[in-house]
Scaffold this motif. Sequence first.
Motif, PDB file in Angstrom:
ATOM      1  N   GLY A 185      41.079 -77.503 -18.389  1.00  0.00           N
ATOM      2  CA  GLY A 185      41.815 -78.506 -19.163  1.00  0.00           C
ATOM      3  C   GLY A 185      43.221 -78.103 -19.581  1.00  0.00           C
ATOM      4  N   ILE A 186      43.734 -76.974 -19.072  1.00  0.00           N
ATOM      5  CA  ILE A 186      45.086 -76.543 -19.459  1.00  0.00           C
ATOM      6  C   ILE A 186      46.116 -77.313 -18.628  1.00  0.00           C
ATOM      7  CG2 ILE A 186      46.677 -74.582 -19.582  1.00  0.00           C
ATOM      8  CD1 ILE A 186      44.356 -74.405 -21.584  1.00  0.00           C
ATOM      9  N   LEU A 187      47.173 -77.773 -19.314  1.00  0.00           N
ATOM     10  CA  LEU A 187      48.205 -78.564 -18.647  1.00  0.00           C
ATOM     11  C   LEU A 187      49.431 -77.716 -18.321  1.00  0.00           C
ATOM     12  CD1 LEU A 187      48.108 -81.865 -20.747  1.00  0.00           C
ATOM     13  CD2 LEU A 187      46.798 -81.279 -18.704  1.00  0.00           C
ATOM     14  N   SER A 188      50.173 -78.149 -17.295  1.00  0.00           N
ATOM     15  CA  SER A 188      51.423 -77.477 -16.944  1.00  0.00           C
ATOM     16  C   SER A 188      52.511 -77.883 -17.932  1.00  0.00           C
ATOM     17  CB  SER A 188      51.834 -77.881 -15.523  1.00  0.00           C
ATOM     18  OG  SER A 188      51.987 -79.286 -15.449  1.00  0.00           O
ATOM     19  N   MET A 189      53.574 -77.117 -17.949  1.00  0.00           N
ATOM     20  CA  MET A 189      54.708 -77.432 -18.836  1.00  0.00           C
ATOM     21  C   MET A 189      55.300 -78.798 -18.502  1.00  0.00           C
ATOM     22  SD  MET A 189      56.804 -73.920 -19.478  1.00  0.00           S
ATOM     23  CE  MET A 189      56.527 -73.207 -17.863  1.00  0.00           C
ATOM     24  N   GLU A 190      55.353 -79.106 -17.205  1.00  0.00           N
ATOM     25  CA  GLU A 190      55.888 -80.401 -16.754  1.00  0.00           C
ATOM     26  C   GLU A 190      55.087 -81.563 -17.336  1.00  0.00           C
ATOM     27  OE1 GLU A 190      55.285 -77.859 -14.892  1.00  0.00           O
ATOM     28  OE2 GLU A 190      56.671 -77.659 -13.210  1.00  0.00           O
ATOM     29  N   ALA A 191      53.751 -81.406 -17.338  1.00  0.00           N
ATOM     30  CA  ALA A 191      52.878 -82.497 -17.802  1.00  0.00           C
ATOM     31  C   ALA A 191      53.074 -82.755 -19.294  1.00  0.00           C
ATOM     32  CB  ALA A 191      51.425 -82.152 -17.511  1.00  0.00           C
ATOM     33  N   ILE A 192      53.399 -81.689 -20.032  1.00  0.00           N
ATOM     34  CA  ILE A 192      53.583 -81.822 -21.487  1.00  0.00           C
ATOM     35  C   ILE A 192      55.000 -82.311 -21.801  1.00  0.00           C
ATOM     36  CG2 ILE A 192      53.702 -80.513 -23.657  1.00  0.00           C
ATOM     37  CD1 ILE A 192      51.477 -78.677 -22.258  1.00  0.00           C
ATOM     38  N   ALA A 193      55.993 -81.742 -21.115  1.00  0.00           N
ATOM     39  CA  ALA A 193      57.397 -82.077 -21.408  1.00  0.00           C
ATOM     40  C   ALA A 193      57.765 -83.473 -20.916  1.00  0.00           C
ATOM     41  CB  ALA A 193      58.309 -81.035 -20.758  1.00  0.00           C
ATOM     42  N   ASP A 194      57.200 -83.889 -19.783  1.00  0.00           N
ATOM     43  CA  ASP A 194      57.620 -85.137 -19.153  1.00  0.00           C
ATOM     44  C   ASP A 194      56.403 -85.851 -18.573  1.00  0.00           C
ATOM     45  OD1 ASP A 194      59.212 -87.100 -18.100  1.00  0.00           O
ATOM     46  OD2 ASP A 194      59.931 -85.906 -16.399  1.00  0.00           O
ATOM     47  N   PRO A 195      55.494 -86.341 -19.449  1.00  0.00           N
ATOM     48  CA  PRO A 195      54.247 -86.920 -18.936  1.00  0.00           C
ATOM     49  C   PRO A 195      54.490 -88.152 -18.080  1.00  0.00           C
ATOM     50  CG  PRO A 195      54.388 -87.149 -21.333  1.00  0.00           C
ATOM     51  CD  PRO A 195      55.580 -86.371 -20.907  1.00  0.00           C
ATOM     52  N   PRO A 196      53.817 -88.251 -16.940  1.00  0.00           N
ATOM     53  CA  PRO A 196      54.012 -89.391 -16.045  1.00  0.00           C
ATOM     54  C   PRO A 196      53.280 -90.628 -16.550  1.00  0.00           C
ATOM     55  CG  PRO A 196      52.304 -87.965 -15.162  1.00  0.00           C
ATOM     56  CD  PRO A 196      52.807 -87.310 -16.420  1.00  0.00           C
ATOM     57  N   ALA A 197      53.592 -91.792 -15.951  1.00  0.00           N
ATOM     58  CA  ALA A 197      52.898 -93.035 -16.309  1.00  0.00           C
ATOM     59  C   ALA A 197      51.465 -93.003 -15.804  1.00  0.00           C
ATOM     60  CB  ALA A 197      53.644 -94.226 -15.721  1.00  0.00           C
ATOM     61  N   TYR A 198      51.237 -92.322 -14.656  1.00  0.00           N
ATOM     62  CA  TYR A 198      49.881 -92.251 -14.095  1.00  0.00           C
ATOM     63  C   TYR A 198      49.035 -91.233 -14.851  1.00  0.00           C
ATOM     64  CZ  TYR A 198      52.385 -88.610 -11.475  1.00  0.00           C
ATOM     65  OH  TYR A 198      53.178 -87.546 -11.127  1.00  0.00           O
ATOM     66  N   GLY A 199      47.723 -91.354 -14.673  1.00  0.00           N
ATOM     67  CA  GLY A 199      46.798 -90.472 -15.387  1.00  0.00           C
ATOM     68  C   GLY A 199      46.775 -89.072 -14.802  1.00  0.00           C
ATOM     69  N   ARG A 200      46.273 -88.949 -13.566  1.00  0.00           N
ATOM     70  CA  ARG A 200      46.148 -87.654 -12.903  1.00  0.00           C
ATOM     71  C   ARG A 200      46.722 -87.767 -11.492  1.00  0.00           C
ATOM     72  NH1 ARG A 200      39.723 -87.319 -13.317  1.00  0.00           N
ATOM     73  NH2 ARG A 200      40.064 -89.532 -12.968  1.00  0.00           N
ATOM     74  N   ALA A 201      47.214 -86.663 -10.983  1.00  0.00           N
ATOM     75  CA  ALA A 201      47.675 -86.639  -9.585  1.00  0.00           C
ATOM     76  C   ALA A 201      46.992 -85.486  -8.869  1.00  0.00           C
ATOM     77  CB  ALA A 201      49.189 -86.476  -9.519  1.00  0.00           C
ATOM     78  N   ARG A 202      46.609 -85.729  -7.610  1.00  0.00           N
ATOM     79  CA  ARG A 202      46.043 -84.675  -6.771  1.00  0.00           C
ATOM     80  C   ARG A 202      46.687 -84.761  -5.397  1.00  0.00           C
ATOM     81  NH1 ARG A 202      44.724 -83.533 -11.070  1.00  0.00           N
ATOM     82  NH2 ARG A 202      42.649 -83.124 -11.935  1.00  0.00           N
ATOM     83  N   ALA A 203      46.819 -83.595  -4.747  1.00  0.00           N
ATOM     84  CA  ALA A 203      47.379 -83.535  -3.397  1.00  0.00           C
ATOM     85  C   ALA A 203      46.490 -82.645  -2.549  1.00  0.00           C
ATOM     86  CB  ALA A 203      48.793 -82.978  -3.441  1.00  0.00           C
TER      87      ALA A 203
END
Length: 267
Positions: free
Chosen positions: A82-100
């Motif tokens: 459940g740990i988030l990246s700095m990007e996810a915290i600083a600039d959260p996207p409109a979408y919920g989750r992304a996977r590649a």
Amino acid sequence: MSETELSANQANQESVFARVAQFGRAALGVALDVALPPLCASCTPLGNPGGLCPACWSRVSFIAPPYCERLGIPFTYDPGPGILSMEAIADPPAYGRARAAVRYDDIARDLVHRLKYGDRLDLATSMGQWMARAGRALLDDADAVVPVPLHWRRLWGRRFNQAAALARVVAADAGVPLLTAALRRARATSQQVGLSRSARAVNVQGAFAVTPAGKAAIHGQRLVLVDDVLTSGATVDACTRVLLRAGARNVDVLVFARVVAPARVPI
Ligand SMILES: [Zn+2]
């Protein structure tokens, strides 16, 4: 082959490749990635499961946990669940989750290019199956799969929409309905290539719209939005915003390849 055998095989092939690369650079004095095409000449649909020969297959950089729960960006070590990246915290996207499925590198670029320009349509099957595996958790929670639309002028020139081709395989593999006509391009956009992050966001502003039929189909639904490559995320973010505004309950994103900066340290 088991996962262990696969990774041992991969490690062995990588070390062989590294030695060949070293020898090649020393002998020829040129960069090997210029000397060798990303996919070799024996990578043909015939006789190669997935359309790649074993040597090229072993060079595909699959993304596996640990990664940011939100953005799917791989971590260099496991910070715990459940740990988030700095990007996810600083600039959260409109979408919920992304996977590649894979990292965007030379071989991923070549796979996308061959699919996009239509000389290897068969690749959509294996690429889509890799995506379905990478996005299993998202697809388990989804009511429908929605591809990012291609502008009709590009569709004309290129014959088909590679995001829709991938979405078709993903939806079939996961047993989730496919909504190909939910989104449309409201206007043409210039190529995102070469634009800065903020210029990309401006470029796709107002570029997408939900169709009247799409509006009825997505209302209250949990969607997985599918595209081939995620770079800045501007395209999928713009699509997500119009889908949410039109009444979708939740939008997750699944792509074939994503750009990953070299080192990621979780906070
Ligand atoms: Zn090959």
